[in-house]
Scaffold this motif. Structure first.
Motif, mmCIF file in Angstrom:
data_model
loop_
_atom_site.group_PDB
_atom_site.id
_atom_site.type_symbol
_atom_site.label_atom_id
_atom_site.label_comp_id
_atom_site.label_asym_id
_atom_site.label_seq_id
_atom_site.Cartn_x
_atom_site.Cartn_y
_atom_site.Cartn_z
ATOM 1 N N LYS A 198 113.248 -6.220 6.721
ATOM 2 C CA LYS A 198 113.624 -5.231 5.702
ATOM 3 C C LYS A 198 112.366 -4.559 5.155
ATOM 4 O O LYS A 198 112.368 -3.373 4.829
ATOM 5 C CB LYS A 198 114.411 -5.887 4.563
ATOM 6 C CG LYS A 198 115.866 -6.140 4.925
ATOM 7 C CD LYS A 198 116.619 -6.770 3.756
ATOM 8 C CE LYS A 198 118.080 -7.011 4.124
ATOM 9 N NZ LYS A 198 118.739 -7.931 3.164
ATOM 10 N N PHE A 201 110.868 -1.122 6.331
ATOM 11 C CA PHE A 201 111.236 0.207 5.813
ATOM 12 C C PHE A 201 110.291 0.680 4.708
ATOM 13 O O PHE A 201 110.328 1.837 4.312
ATOM 14 C CB PHE A 201 112.689 0.217 5.335
ATOM 15 C CG PHE A 201 113.645 -0.072 6.453
ATOM 16 C CD1 PHE A 201 113.735 0.779 7.542
ATOM 17 C CD2 PHE A 201 114.412 -1.234 6.450
ATOM 18 C CE1 PHE A 201 114.586 0.502 8.604
ATOM 19 C CE2 PHE A 201 115.266 -1.516 7.511
ATOM 20 C CZ PHE A 201 115.352 -0.652 8.586
ATOM 21 N N LYS A 234 114.483 3.088 13.551
ATOM 22 C CA LYS A 234 115.129 2.555 12.341
ATOM 23 C C LYS A 234 116.482 1.922 12.678
ATOM 24 O O LYS A 234 116.822 0.852 12.144
ATOM 25 C CB LYS A 234 115.280 3.667 11.286
ATOM 26 C CG LYS A 234 113.952 3.948 10.585
ATOM 27 C CD LYS A 234 114.019 5.113 9.626
ATOM 28 C CE LYS A 234 114.573 4.707 8.283
ATOM 29 N NZ LYS A 234 114.285 5.734 7.239
ATOM 30 N N THR A 235 117.208 2.551 13.594
ATOM 31 C CA THR A 235 118.484 1.961 14.029
ATOM 32 C C THR A 235 118.246 0.591 14.656
ATOM 33 O O THR A 235 118.987 -0.369 14.399
ATOM 34 C CB THR A 235 119.165 2.898 15.061
ATOM 35 O OG1 THR A 235 119.270 4.188 14.476
ATOM 36 C CG2 THR A 235 120.537 2.385 15.454
ATOM 37 N N HIS A 238 117.474 -1.960 11.915
ATOM 38 C CA HIS A 238 118.730 -2.293 11.236
ATOM 39 C C HIS A 238 119.573 -3.225 12.106
ATOM 40 O O HIS A 238 120.180 -4.178 11.610
ATOM 41 C CB HIS A 238 119.534 -1.024 10.919
ATOM 42 C CG HIS A 238 119.078 -0.336 9.665
ATOM 43 N ND1 HIS A 238 119.141 -0.960 8.433
ATOM 44 C CD2 HIS A 238 118.565 0.897 9.440
ATOM 45 C CE1 HIS A 238 118.678 -0.126 7.516
ATOM 46 N NE2 HIS A 238 118.302 1.005 8.096
ATOM 47 N N ASP A 242 120.946 -6.863 11.101
ATOM 48 C CA ASP A 242 122.385 -7.192 11.132
ATOM 49 C C ASP A 242 122.636 -8.415 12.011
ATOM 50 O O ASP A 242 123.411 -9.307 11.660
ATOM 51 C CB ASP A 242 123.194 -5.999 11.670
ATOM 52 C CG ASP A 242 123.184 -4.829 10.685
ATOM 53 O OD1 ASP A 242 122.807 -5.042 9.511
ATOM 54 O OD2 ASP A 242 123.543 -3.711 11.099
#
Ligand code: ZN
Length: 595
Positions: A198, A201, A234-235, A238, A242
């Motif tokens: 995290k 970012f 970024k995807t 993420h 997840d």
């Protein structure tokens, strides 16, 4: 390898306070210092040079950290093909290394030989036996490389963004391979992986796109491609977060997570590789237990001596631990003002230098002054105090003593810090970080330049030296043998001792959190917040916490042996200077060369 966590909370930083050595950059050094022209030395120097070059090629992420510069635009995809290539690389280099006859090399190169051998064998062990690439999801994080490049003071804006552009391309495949590697991780590392990714970012922010738009050196097509890669990266991040979040829930429900305790066999292996000690982990643990008992007894004697001075009207509590803790708490109220913290450190360094010279403990180089400064903004938030030393590559730089200003803290936070780094402890911290601790050791190690030692140098020796100097200075009369100074020193030293007991206790002996906190709070006079932070750190690392004590114990033992052997011919200054002349080498090899 040294690694700085990006997402340490402020609380965590202050429990770590003290010891972060960071490297910046300096002139390239020759791979090994050839002190003689023996043919074997010349051949070994050539081998070292090619080894380091190929090592960076094999581990580009590490080369970024050391400021090498050639592979800044590469991210390795951690898949099976890469692991096979790594294995082949390690076997080939090990075979080349072992073709040299160790006995034919000069002393400095013998140490280089050992350091390279340990690096290669450790990497093989990690790959084949320890396998943290399967069970530590926090191993995977692209932020460090991006942050190093974006924080660089030596690159232009165009260079930075071009390297970021190239690196972004690798991110989706990187996380795809990471997910495939994960197999029964520990819950703690899964949570850390989530938290730290995290943090990515905060490095890959939209601000980068604004900076890109402001650059005229990128064409419109390049800008569009950059933005596409940025979105894909970024995807992918993420997606990894997840994936780990789902895994975390599953592990919590099933209770099938791997234990964070690595057990005796792996612990002994890791201790041998990481500390390169002359003792086993178990022997070191037993030494720590004995030292804890000895230091606690000393503290009790000092408390009995000082009690009437500070509490003439109050009877000393019957409980020994409570008496020591009460006195320490009382003494800790003596500290500098919040606004004077950095200034006080600046003031103390010349005093320490004067003491070292007057007592003839070591020769200090007046040509290389230490620059005390407020930690620059881009480095703040990692450690209360740290040394930034010129690393093996790039331009020659000053050595800085970075001190975090306390301005950003609330009064309550600042006062808590100031009590911890009170009148006495602050002096011990300065001995440790600066003179004659880390800074002085660095100056010495730079006089025998060896690229091998600056890259693969022994952390336990470096930390051990700094911890050794704290005691040595007091033994030589720094602080005028004030009992208060010794009491505070013992509290500080007890922390280092208990870190070893805690780490071994958790990883090998399986002690509970309750037992761990009891050791730190009732055995080492630590506050609950600090003890909790240490427990967490001990569940997220193995062996590293023992390096301070291990190095210290081995250096001290070596000195005492030399004293015995040499009798009245023993000279403390000569011992220090010879010891430091071998560079940041494991103490067991320095011992061989000194005996
Ligand atoms: Zn340190």
């Amino acid at each position: 390898m040294k690694k700085t966590a990006l997402s340490l909370s402020l609380a965590a930083i202050f429990t770590l306070a003290g010891c972060a050595q960071t490297t910046t950059h300096s002139e390239p050094q020759q791979a090994t210092s050839v002190t003689s022209q023996q043919p074997s030395d010349v051949a070994f120097a050539a081998f070292s040079e090619q080894f380091i070059e190929q090592y960076w090629q094999q581990y580009p992420e590490l080369s970024v950290y050391f400021g090498y510069g050639k592979f800044d635009d590469v991210i390795t995809i951690p898949d099976a093909a890469h692991r096979s290539a790594e294995q082949a690389f390690l076997d080939a280099q090990l075979a080349k290394l072992q073709s040299f006859d160790l006995t034919q090399l000069s002393d400095h190169l013998k140490i280089d030989y050992h350091l390279i051998e340990n690096t290669l064998k450790r990497a093989k062990w990690e790959l084949e036996t320890f396998k943290s690439w399967q069970w530590n999801p926090s191993n995977y994080n692209v932020s460090y490389g991006f942050a190093s490049i974006l924080n660089s003071r030596f690159k232009s804006e165009d260079d930075k963004l071009r390297q970021v552009f190239k690196r972004l391309k690798f991110v989706p495949d990187y996380y795809h391979a990471a997910k495939a590697n994960i197999d029964q991780p520990t819950l703690e590392y899964t949570q850390l992986g989530i938290q730290q990714n995290k943090g990515a970012f905060s490095v890959l922010t939209d601000d980068l796109l604004t900076r890109l738009d402001a650059l005229s050196t990128f064409s419109a097509e390049e800008k569009a491609a950059f933005k596409q890669r940025f979105a894909n990266a970024k995807t992918a991040i993420h997606g990894y977060i997840d994936f780990l979040t789902a895994l975390e829930q599953e592990l919590q429900k099933s209770g099938n997570a791997r234990s964070f305790r690595i057990g005796e066999a792996l612990y002994e292996d890791k201790f041998a590789f990481d500390i390169q000690s002359g003792y086993t982990a178990k022997q070191m643990y037993q030494k720590a237990l004995a030292d804890k008992a000895r230091v606690t007894a000393e503290m009790l004697t000092l408390t009995d001596q000082l009690w009437p001075k500070y509490f003439p009207e109050t009877a000393r509590p019957d409980d020994d631990t409570q008496a020591i803790a009460t006195l320490i708490k009382h003494l800790s109220q003596r500290h500098v003002e919040k606004s004077q913290f950095v200034n006080e450190i600046k003031r103390q360094i010349p005093e320490l230098e004067r003491f070292v010279m007057e007592k003839d403990l070591l020769t200090l180089d007046p040509e290389k002054p230490l620059v005390v400064r407020q930690t620059p903004d881009y480095m703040q938030g990692f450690a209360l105090a740290s040394i930034s030393a010129p690393g093996p590559y790039e331009k020659k730089e000053n050595t800085y003593y970075n001190v975090e200003p306390l301005d950003g803290l609330t009064d309550a936070q600042a006062n808590s810090m100031l009590r911890e780094y009170n009148h006495w402890i602050l002096q011990i911290l300065n001995i440790h970080e600066a003179v004659p601790g880390h800074y002085t050791q660095l100056v010495y190690s730079n006089t025998s330049p060896s690229l091998v030692k600056s890259i693969f140098g022994n952390g336990a020796m470096i930390e051990g030296w700094a911890v050794y100097t704290e005691r040595m200075m007091l033994e030589e009369g720094y602080g005028n043998f004030e009992p208060e100074m010794w009491l505070m020193y013992y509290k500080w030293n007890l922390r280092v001792i208990c870190n070893t007991i805690l780490d071994y206790g958790i990883q090998v002996k399986g002690i509970s959190k309750e037992q761990g906190l009891d050791l730190l709070m009732n055995g080492a006079f630590q506050e609950q917040a600090e003890a909790e932070g240490k427990w967490r750190r001990a569940t997220l690392s193995q062996v590293q916490l023992t390096s301070y004590y291990s190095g210290f114990r081995e250096i001290y033992d070596l000195r005492e042996e030399q004293k015995k052997q040499l009798g009245k011919d023993f000279d403390l200054k000569a011992f220090h200077e010879e010891f430091l002349s071998y560079g940041s080498a494991p103490v067991k090899y320095i011992r061989q060369l000194m005996n």
